[in-house]
Scaffold this motif. Sequence first.
Motif, short mmCIF file in Angstrom:
data_model
loop_
_atom_site.label_atom_id
_atom_site.label_comp_id
_atom_site.label_asym_id
_atom_site.label_seq_id
_atom_site.Cartn_x
_atom_site.Cartn_y
_atom_site.Cartn_z
N UNK A 70 43.70 34.47 38.52
CA UNK A 70 43.73 34.79 37.10
C UNK A 70 42.37 34.55 36.46
N UNK A 71 41.53 33.79 37.16
CA UNK A 71 40.23 33.43 36.64
C UNK A 71 39.33 34.66 36.45
N UNK A 72 39.42 35.60 37.36
CA UNK A 72 38.56 36.79 37.34
C UNK A 72 39.32 38.05 36.96
N UNK A 73 40.45 37.90 36.35
CA UNK A 73 41.34 39.04 36.08
C UNK A 73 40.65 40.12 35.25
N UNK A 74 39.98 39.76 34.17
CA UNK A 74 39.42 40.76 33.27
C UNK A 74 38.27 41.54 33.90
N UNK A 75 37.41 40.89 34.64
CA UNK A 75 36.31 41.62 35.27
C UNK A 75 36.84 42.51 36.39
N UNK A 76 37.84 41.99 37.13
CA UNK A 76 38.44 42.81 38.17
C UNK A 76 39.12 44.04 37.57
N UNK A 77 39.83 43.83 36.47
CA UNK A 77 40.49 44.94 35.80
C UNK A 77 39.46 45.97 35.32
N UNK A 78 38.38 45.50 34.74
CA UNK A 78 37.33 46.40 34.25
C UNK A 78 36.71 47.20 35.40
N UNK A 79 36.40 46.55 36.50
CA UNK A 79 35.80 47.23 37.65
C UNK A 79 36.75 48.24 38.29
N UNK A 80 38.03 47.88 38.39
CA UNK A 80 39.00 48.80 38.98
C UNK A 80 39.23 50.00 38.07
N UNK A 81 39.32 49.76 36.77
CA UNK A 81 39.48 50.87 35.83
C UNK A 81 38.26 51.79 35.90
N UNK A 82 37.07 51.23 36.01
CA UNK A 82 35.86 52.04 36.15
C UNK A 82 35.89 52.89 37.41
N UNK A 83 36.30 52.31 38.52
CA UNK A 83 36.37 53.06 39.79
C UNK A 83 37.41 54.16 39.73
N UNK B 1 39.36 41.54 46.71
CA UNK B 1 39.19 40.53 47.76
C UNK B 1 37.71 40.25 48.01
N UNK B 2 37.01 39.61 47.07
CA UNK B 2 35.57 39.37 47.25
C UNK B 2 35.25 38.43 48.42
N UNK B 3 36.18 37.58 48.79
CA UNK B 3 35.91 36.67 49.92
C UNK B 3 35.83 37.45 51.23
N UNK B 4 36.56 38.54 51.32
CA UNK B 4 36.48 39.37 52.53
C UNK B 4 35.10 40.02 52.65
#
Length: 146
Positions: free
Chosen positions: A1-14, A51-54
Amino acid sequence: MKYFWIQLLLIVGSVSMALMFIRTWSQAKNRAWKRIAFSAFVVVNVYAVLRPTDVTWLAQQLGVGRGTDLVLYVMVLAMGFLTLNTFLRFRSLEKKITDLARTVAINEGVRHNDARLGQDVAAPAKAGAQADAKADTDADADSVKA
């Protein structure tokens, strides 16, 4: 949940890039391999965001160190491809425009010259075509006689 907003923004952009690409699919004369590569890019991008750790693990396996460095290197290659592709497309368009301009200039020159001299361009062309047809007919008649 810590990175939810940036992940959402990046996925929406893609996803929005993918939708824009698909929407102009018939307009843009994209080759099949470009479509496949772009689709794979979007899928990998969404996976890397989720999955940034991957990505970090893959970077370490490749000897890069950090996942962000690996992403940077891949983006440099993608930018090089984009630049080369754009250059080649512009060069092709410039050649087509040059050929078209030459054709138009020659046709306009002939038309202007004929108008100035009062000649009919179609008359010599028709006479030449008739002479060629007569020569073909004579050659066919000679081959039948032989």
